[in-house]
Write an enzyme that holds these catalytic residues in place. Structure first.
Site, short mmCIF file in Angstrom:
data_model
loop_
_atom_site.label_atom_id
_atom_site.label_comp_id
_atom_site.label_asym_id
_atom_site.label_seq_id
_atom_site.Cartn_x
_atom_site.Cartn_y
_atom_site.Cartn_z
N LYS A 1 26.93 17.94 28.82
CA LYS A 1 26.74 18.85 27.68
C LYS A 1 25.45 18.87 26.86
CE LYS A 1 31.75 19.19 26.92
NZ LYS A 1 32.88 18.64 26.01
N ARG B 1 30.78 -3.90 42.98
CA ARG B 1 30.68 -5.29 42.33
C ARG B 1 30.71 -5.21 40.79
NH1 ARG B 1 29.57 -5.15 47.24
NH2 ARG B 1 28.07 -3.43 46.41
N THR B 2 29.72 -4.51 40.34
CA THR B 2 29.25 -4.99 38.94
C THR B 2 30.32 -4.19 38.12
OG1 THR B 2 26.88 -4.65 39.44
CG2 THR B 2 27.55 -4.68 37.07
N HIS C 1 18.25 -6.02 35.76
CA HIS C 1 20.01 -6.50 35.99
C HIS C 1 20.27 -7.90 35.66
CE1 HIS C 1 23.85 -5.75 37.59
NE2 HIS C 1 23.50 -5.15 38.55
N ARG D 1 25.55 1.01 32.83
CA ARG D 1 24.40 1.48 33.73
C ARG D 1 23.83 2.62 33.85
NH1 ARG D 1 25.22 -0.31 40.04
NH2 ARG D 1 24.80 -2.33 39.09
#
Ligand code: NCD
Length: 309
Positions: A87, A57-58, A136, A108
């Site tokens: 890396k 969704r996000t 959030h 995120r």
């Protein structure tokens, strides 16, 4: 109206004028049902979605919001595996580089505080799309927007938050945001090890919220206006044994639904696992798919506010 630079914490939105601005703009997008504005206000802008944790969704709602406003999107979905993080590059360097190519970054990450670190070096706005078990903020905005749209009011409500209140970042942000409302009774219903950490309770000086902890869902369901259910977050547990002990603590099924008031709504940030059965989905009180759709309108509003010149 207060100017937005980055979106890191929901605490930035504890101002009525800013919140009204976001909700009014989201209403405008909802009315035109996702078409955005015909003038494509973000047509020369590029959004980077940089996700080090899974999302449906996000990420898609941000990307779709950007495209609907005329902008473009570049994205890395499993940044932990496919970006230079593997890396050994620091998040600061990664963000400086991506910020040089794009106009806004949606991030995120599994670690609390990463969005703040990113914002401190980024040449462009950073939006926190979830930092581990931290916050959030954009989800909390769409959650409060959904409550307002569904019930017509955000004050004098009885709300139960159910499930993983310890690791659930949507819970952490929403509780803070609710401190701008008045007359809320908030039931917290969680297995003991997943109770709400102290730091996410609104300071009493900020809010008149009446918080009551309960162990049994049955005790609160008949009284609530909003039942906000969350997933027990398997990925945050250090041991599978601990997870299994609490995994199936709560379930909303047809029987539980029968105990709810007619006007009440069930919300869930999704994804759900076992905590709401599919038998509940066709009941008009199941608001979680409408809630997910509202995320698109809220994110269109936020992108426009952050990027429009
Ligand atoms: C939530 C999240 O990622 O914090 N989902 C979402 O963004 N809608 C909740 C979860 O993963 O359980």
């Amino acid at each position: 109206m207060s100017k937005l630079n980055h979106i890191i914490s929901i605490d930035q939105f504890l101002k009525q004028d800013l919140l009204d601005g976001v909700f009014n703009l989201a209403d405008k997008f909802a009315k035109t049902d996702r078409k955005g504005s015909s003038s494509k206000p973000l047509k020369d802008k590029i959004l980077a979605s940089v996700f080090y944790e899974p999302s449906t969704r996000t990420r898609f709602s941000f990307e779709s919001a950007m495209l609907r406003l005329g902008g473009s999107v570049i994205s890395t979905e499993s940044a932990g595996h496919f970006s230079s993080a593997i890396k050994g590059e620091t998040i600061e360097d990664t963000i400086r580089i991506i910020g040089g190519y794009t106009d806004i970054i949606v991030l995120r990450h599994p670690e609390i505080g990463t969005a703040k670190r990113a914002a401190s070096v980024s040449p462009v706005p950073v939006i926190n799309a979830g930092d581990g078990a931290g916050e959030h903020p954009t989800q909390a905005l769409l959650d409060l927007y959904t409550i307002k749209k569904e019930l017509g009011n955000i004050n004098d409500l009885t709300i139960a938050m159910v499930g993983d209140l310890r690791y659930g970042r949507t819970i952490h942000s929403l509780i803070r945001l609710l401190s701008i409302t008045r007359g809320i009774t908030l039931y917290l219903v969680a297995p003991k090890p997943l109770g709400l950490p102290m730091e996410y309770r609104p300071p009493p000086a900020l809010s008149d919220m009446h918080i009551i902890e309960k162990e049994k869902l049955e005790d609160v369901v008949p009284y609530v206006d909003v039942l906000y259910v969350t997933r027990i977050q398997k990925e945050r547990f250090s041991s599978a044994h601990l997870y299994r002990k609490v995994a199936n603590s709560f379930m909303i099924d047809g029987e539980m639904l029968g105990k709810m008031q007619e006007h009440a709504i069930i919300m869930h940030p999704l994804p759900r696992v076992h905590e709401i059965t599919s038998a509940v989905d066709d009941d008009p009180r199941a608001a979680y798919f409408r809630q997910a759709r509202n995320g698109l309108y809220i994110r269109m509003a936020l992108l426009q506010m952050l990027l429009e010149e």
